[in-house]
Each structure stands twice: as C-alpha cells, then as structure tokens.
Design a protein around this motif. Structure first.
Motif, PDB file in Angstrom:
ATOM      1  N   VAL A 176       0.865  -1.022  -0.032  1.00  0.00           N
ATOM      2  CA  VAL A 176      -0.042  -0.069  -0.123  1.00  0.00           C
ATOM      3  C   VAL A 176       0.924   1.269   0.059  1.00  0.00           C
ATOM      4  O   VAL A 176       2.056   1.325   0.349  1.00  0.00           O
ATOM      5  CB  VAL A 176      -0.878  -0.118   1.189  1.00  0.00           C
ATOM      6  N   GLU A 177       0.593   2.302  -0.675  1.00  0.00           N
ATOM      7  CA  GLU A 177       1.201   3.563  -0.459  1.00  0.00           C
ATOM      8  C   GLU A 177       0.151   4.636  -0.631  1.00  0.00           C
ATOM      9  O   GLU A 177      -0.854   4.761  -0.773  1.00  0.00           O
ATOM     10  CB  GLU A 177       1.992   3.453  -1.962  1.00  0.00           C
ATOM     11  N   SER A 178       0.937   5.887  -0.410  1.00  0.00           N
ATOM     12  CA  SER A 178       0.124   7.028  -0.358  1.00  0.00           C
ATOM     13  C   SER A 178       1.079   8.210  -0.627  1.00  0.00           C
ATOM     14  O   SER A 178       2.446   8.038  -0.572  1.00  0.00           O
ATOM     15  CB  SER A 178      -0.418   7.314   1.077  1.00  0.00           C
ATOM     16  N   LYS A 179       0.618   9.485  -1.107  1.00  0.00           N
ATOM     17  CA  LYS A 179       1.610  10.512  -1.491  1.00  0.00           C
ATOM     18  C   LYS A 179       1.057  11.809  -0.679  1.00  0.00           C
ATOM     19  O   LYS A 179      -0.135  12.028  -0.418  1.00  0.00           O
ATOM     20  CB  LYS A 179       1.310  10.767  -3.096  1.00  0.00           C
ATOM     21  N   VAL A 227       7.465   1.570   7.501  1.00  0.00           N
ATOM     22  CA  VAL A 227       6.946   2.536   6.190  1.00  0.00           C
ATOM     23  C   VAL A 227       8.099   3.143   5.778  1.00  0.00           C
ATOM     24  O   VAL A 227       8.888   3.749   6.530  1.00  0.00           O
ATOM     25  CB  VAL A 227       5.815   3.332   6.768  1.00  0.00           C
ATOM     26  N   TYR A 228       8.134   3.110   4.467  1.00  0.00           N
ATOM     27  CA  TYR A 228       9.346   3.970   3.826  1.00  0.00           C
ATOM     28  C   TYR A 228       8.789   5.141   3.389  1.00  0.00           C
ATOM     29  O   TYR A 228       7.788   5.253   2.905  1.00  0.00           O
ATOM     30  CB  TYR A 228       9.766   2.945   2.557  1.00  0.00           C
ATOM     31  N   VAL A 229       9.501   6.361   3.731  1.00  0.00           N
ATOM     32  CA  VAL A 229       9.056   7.750   3.387  1.00  0.00           C
ATOM     33  C   VAL A 229      10.224   8.078   2.520  1.00  0.00           C
ATOM     34  O   VAL A 229      11.330   8.321   2.951  1.00  0.00           O
ATOM     35  CB  VAL A 229       8.991   8.366   4.498  1.00  0.00           C
ATOM     36  N   TYR A 236       5.315   4.258   1.629  1.00  0.00           N
ATOM     37  CA  TYR A 236       4.734   2.785   1.379  1.00  0.00           C
ATOM     38  C   TYR A 236       5.333   1.720   2.265  1.00  0.00           C
ATOM     39  O   TYR A 236       6.111   1.871   2.876  1.00  0.00           O
ATOM     40  CB  TYR A 236       5.154   2.309  -0.239  1.00  0.00           C
ATOM     41  N   THR A 237       4.468   0.994   2.285  1.00  0.00           N
ATOM     42  CA  THR A 237       4.574  -0.337   3.249  1.00  0.00           C
ATOM     43  C   THR A 237       3.965  -1.663   2.642  1.00  0.00           C
ATOM     44  O   THR A 237       3.031  -1.404   1.718  1.00  0.00           O
ATOM     45  CB  THR A 237       4.145  -0.091   4.537  1.00  0.00           C
ATOM     46  N   SER A 238       4.446  -2.798   3.287  1.00  0.00           N
ATOM     47  CA  SER A 238       3.850  -4.020   2.810  1.00  0.00           C
ATOM     48  C   SER A 238       3.378  -4.896   3.952  1.00  0.00           C
ATOM     49  O   SER A 238       4.257  -4.939   4.978  1.00  0.00           O
ATOM     50  CB  SER A 238       4.295  -4.601   1.591  1.00  0.00           C
ATOM     51  N   LEU A 260       0.156   3.069   7.407  1.00  0.00           N
ATOM     52  CA  LEU A 260       0.527   4.121   6.948  1.00  0.00           C
ATOM     53  C   LEU A 260      -0.183   5.344   7.246  1.00  0.00           C
ATOM     54  O   LEU A 260       0.255   6.647   7.216  1.00  0.00           O
ATOM     55  CB  LEU A 260      -0.292   3.904   5.284  1.00  0.00           C
ATOM     56  N   ARG A 261      -1.473   5.164   7.676  1.00  0.00           N
ATOM     57  CA  ARG A 261      -2.178   6.144   8.316  1.00  0.00           C
ATOM     58  C   ARG A 261      -1.572   6.864   9.368  1.00  0.00           C
ATOM     59  O   ARG A 261      -1.447   8.158   9.402  1.00  0.00           O
ATOM     60  CB  ARG A 261      -3.568   5.660   8.825  1.00  0.00           C
TER      61      ARG A 261
END
Lengths: 262, 262
Positions: free
Chosen positions: B179-182, B207-209, B228-230, B241-242
């Motif tokens: 999952v990922e976010s921007k 979580v990779y930023v 993103y993270t998995s 992620l949140r």
C-alpha cells in the motif's frame, strides 16, 4: 572506452519512476564516443551501492556515471557508499562546503547537519556545481576509472552534465564519431528480414543493424531497422553507414515490401 | 521474496529506447509482493547475459524476469544464453515449436531456420504463449529460482505477463499487500524536512518515506513524500500508513508550509 551507469533509488525499483535519466545519459555518452556496457539500478542501500561500484570497477569501466542519492535525507547514501567502495575517508569537502553554505546563507537558513551532509564526499573528490539545486555532484579519479555522481532530479542532473561533465569527457574521448540512421520496412515479417540482416552484418560487422518490430509480425509487419556505427573519422563512419543502407535496400526490395528511409 | 529484472538490448544502452518495460514490471512485481532489488540492462551479448543471470542467482533471487532478445535476428541471444547460464542444453521445445509453426502455417509461410530459432529453449523450459507476436516466452524453474523471459516489445510483454505470468506469481506470493500514499509539501525545503523524515522513519521503520524534490529547494520548494509499506494484512498495512501520515502532518505543520494529501 567502456562506461557504465548506476542509478540509485528505490523509486525506480518499485516502478514509481521510469529511469529516463539512464536513457538520457546513455545517449549522451554514446554520442561522446563511450561504449555503455551496462545500466544498473540499485536500491538506496549502502551494501548494494558499494558492491555495484566495486563490481563495475572490476569489469574495467573507464567511466561510471551515477545518479541519485546525493540529497539531505536519511536514504541518500551515494556519497558515503562511494567512499566505502573506494576505500577513502568520507569527509567534508571544503569547496563543496562553500557551495552549500553560500546557497543557504543567501536565504538566511542555517547550515544544519542534514545540509552539511551534502558537502561530505570521498576524500580527494572534486565537487560539481549544481546551479539550480543544492547538492553538488561528485567527480573522482580512481586509478583508471572516472566516477561521476549526479543528483537524481532530472533537471539538475542534465544541467550539471551539460555544463560541467560533458566538456571534461569530450577531452577524454577525442575524435570518436557516432552516426546512425533509421529505415522503416513495411509488409515484411521480422523473421523474413532476419537472414538479410545476418548477411549484411557479416559483410560489414562494424555497422550494427538492430530490428525493432513496431507492428504485428504476421498481420501487419512494420520493422524499424536502426543502423549505427562509430569511427575516428566522421566521413568513414557515414560512408560505412551509407553502404550498409544501400545493401539493405537492395536485399529488401527483392521482397514485396516498402522501404522508407528516415 | 527477492526479484530482479534483467533487460537485454543494445537500444537501451545507446539511449535509443527508455526502459519503460522495467518500470512497468517493477510496479507489477512490487504490487504482487516481491521485493525488486535490482534492474540490470545488459547488451545483446552472450557473455553479458550469461554472467548476469548467474550473478542474479548467486545473489539469491527467487524470481528473475528478463525482457528482450527472444526474436529471430542474429542478436536475439537471451534463450541460448539462458541455457548456457543454467548449464542446460539448448533444444527445440516441442510445445513452443507447435506454437510458432501454427502461427506461420496460418499465413502460408515456411518454418525457416530463423523462425524455428524462436522455438529453441533451455531443456525443460515451459513456453509462455505470445498472443499477438510470434516468439513465445520462457518459464524455467531452476533450483529455488524462477526465471521468466519475455519479449522486449512492450505490448507483447505486457499481455503475456498479465495473461500467463501474473496468475502464476500470485499463487507464489500469497497474502502480501503493498500500500502507498503521497503527500505534497509546499514551501519547506527538502533539507528542512529531512530530520522530520528521520524521526518518523525511526518511529515506524516498516513504512518507507521517500522525498522527491519537485520544485526548487531554495526558491520554491515542492516536495512529494511517497509513503509505502507492505504486510500480510492489508488492514495492518493501511493502518501503519495512516499513522505515519498523521505523524508527518503534525511535524510538518509546525513549519509554515502547505500539506496536501493525495
């Protein structure tokens, strides 16, 4: 003159970013007369960068161009990894320090640890000015290998390459001319052209003829033939290219296809 | 589950073609749950292909996806090189032969040497059907490594991957959700955000930023933060992620910047 490109960045490995930097650099280096033998994308990870730089030197690269990993964040590890790979100390480069300091001072911003980091380089490196960004590039001569590290931001990378790197490399590879040409063949499947290319390439091995299928092999074949060669004489290279093109035309026109020169 | 991508083709090394295939595959593999550790571009040259395949297996890749070099021309060497790298005989694969034969027979074209070549594969390989083109792909299980070779023509490669490869790989990596976010941050230089990222990543290392500077560091900073993270649980991944997003928002809003969620 063998060159390799090493692109550093997780964003390339998760498919977030297309590696246009590598293609742009490969084109530049080819036209300069280098033989680009490999492009490698490695993650923002010290071990991966160190081992790839070492491997590239081991493969006899005369030039290694790296992009990415020069910024201020925790995962920008190119400079430190380079120092490790080359067995050099990782130190504040005085010239780079002045460049970085000037940029932030002008804006009234203090030189924090993360900003100073961008001025740290392997010992005896030369910084490459970054006109639009803040992180200087890195130029290192190591034995017979030149190593250049540039930022991953395409606009910064391109400007720095054209302003500071290209003129230096031009002196290195004197008198090597890369010439190319394109032919579009319509109506003949690639597998029919294949033996013709065999024959032509055998008669002139210095011209590389690569077929790129652009249509449907069996329904609507469209083949782009990309021809290229390089030589110390531009005229000799062009003449060689002309001959191969002529030969291809003759052979291909025996078939009921269309031959379009570009 | 470590994966590597090996792209074969001189056109990539002279900068004629941008390696969109690798980015597309990297994205697909990441979403499937693989950890893509390296993308390598090698020339149409047997030694280079052989040594890279061997090196990749040596690095412990569970999956190697190759593109390019499966066609009928003299410089299509992926299949033969694979046989060599794996110590297998290079033979006509009966199933692949039927596929190729059928295609050309339908068009009333004979099976020439160059066409039969596309049916030659390392012993015990499984051909992957190519609905629009003619050269089948190659599927090999070799010890703990799965090796997949697909054509370099993007439309063929993508169709074959989605129709035949993806379903197979889905069974392999079960329950791994990426999952990922921007976030877009305007008005704060990357070097100011860098220590914030350090702090956040330390508090949640899964979580990779990654920061991507999109504007001008000093004049008009625009930073895209890609998170993103998995995880084996989609909910757990989303929740992680949140939390990181919330933490970033809190930290960044201490500065006079704009924080835009995407």
């Amino acid at each position: 003159m063998i060159a390799e490109i090493i692109s550093v960045g997780n964003e390339l490995l998760i498919g977030k970013t297309v590696n246009t930097n590598a293609a742009w650099l490969a084109r530049k280096l080819t036209i300069l007369g280098f033989n680009v033998k490999r492009i490698t994308v490695v993650p923002d990870d010290e071990d991966s960068i160190v081992s790839e730089v070492k491997a590239s030197i081991g493969r006899g690269s005369k030039l290694i161009v790296m992009t990415g990993g020069l910024g201020p964040t925790f995962d920008d590890k190119t400079s430190e990894s380079l120092a490790k790979a080359l067995g050099r100390r990782w130190v504040i480069n005085e010239e780079a320090y002045r460049m970085v300091k000037l940029k932030y001072e002008r804006k009234g911003l203090p030189l924090t640890e993360h900003r100073v980091k961008m001025a740290k380089m392997p010992e005896n490196a030369k910084p490459i000015p970054n006109p639009t960004g803040t992180a200087p590039g890195i130029y290192i001569e190591h034995g017979n290998t030149i190593i250049i590290a540039l930022p991953g931001v395409p606009s910064e990378m391109k400007e720095m390459f054209e302003k500071y790197v290209e003129p230096k490399l031009k002196n290195l590879v004197k008198n090597r001319y890369f010439v190319e040409s394109k032919i579009i063949v319509k109506g003949i499947p690639e597998s029919t052209i294949a033996p013709i290319i065999d024959k032509v390439v055998k008669s002139e091995p210095l011209v590389y003829v690569k077929s790129h299928p652009k249509g449907l092999e069996l329904e609507k074949p469209v083949i782009e033939l990309h021809l290229y060669t390089s030589d110390s004489s531009r005229e000799a290279a062009l003449e060689r290219l002309r001959k191969v093109k002529e030969l291809l035309r003759k052979e291909i026109l025996n078939f009921t296809g269309e031959f379009i020169e570009e």
